[in-house]
Design an enzyme around this catalytic site. Sequence first.
Site, short mmCIF file in Angstrom:
data_model
loop_
_atom_site.label_atom_id
_atom_site.label_comp_id
_atom_site.label_asym_id
_atom_site.label_seq_id
_atom_site.Cartn_x
_atom_site.Cartn_y
_atom_site.Cartn_z
N GLU A 22 -34.90 3.22 45.81
CA GLU A 22 -33.56 3.81 45.81
C GLU A 22 -32.64 2.94 46.65
OE1 GLU A 22 -32.88 7.92 46.63
OE2 GLU A 22 -34.37 8.57 45.16
N HIS A 80 -26.14 6.67 45.10
CA HIS A 80 -27.52 6.19 45.24
C HIS A 80 -28.17 6.16 43.87
CE1 HIS A 80 -28.47 10.53 45.39
NE2 HIS A 80 -29.72 10.20 45.08
N HIS A 82 -31.68 6.64 41.27
CA HIS A 82 -32.95 7.33 41.02
C HIS A 82 -33.78 6.42 40.12
CE1 HIS A 82 -31.91 11.84 41.88
NE2 HIS A 82 -31.89 11.08 42.98
N ASP A 93 -31.50 15.57 48.01
CA ASP A 93 -30.10 15.12 47.92
C ASP A 93 -29.14 16.24 48.28
OD1 ASP A 93 -31.04 12.65 46.92
OD2 ASP A 93 -30.70 13.23 44.84
#
Length: 136
Positions: A22, A80, A82, A93
């Site tokens: 990530e 971010h 995944h 999250d």
Amino acid sequence: MKIRRPAFEAIQAHGAEGYPNEICGIMLGPQGDHTVTEVRRARNIILERSRDRYEIDPLDHIRIQREADDAGLDIVGYYHSHPDHPARASVFDTERAWSGYVYVIVSIEQGKPVDANAFVAEQDGGPFHPEPLEIS
């Protein structure tokens, strides 16, 4: 949420480069506009679970906030990736989310960006609600 195409493409590129881990960063835009015009990469300080967790390095956060202030920009939100997982917010999250910001998650499958979604938190710690993502 509106995001300029070069900023969105920078998020996708960062996610592809960071695969299979990530990645994370901060989205900036003109004060009061809520349009993302720039992004800044940040270090993910979670090492042991970097395939499914992220935490922005606090020193990067401070540096990017100062850069934004100096340039007359606001932090609009955070992004971010995944890796090999859908662009949906996880419980992790959601629990770490702050209200007032947009969160963009980009799904990276086998090293290539395949999807992205935006979310906003109703209050600190969630719940998250989908936010339309307009790329211009």
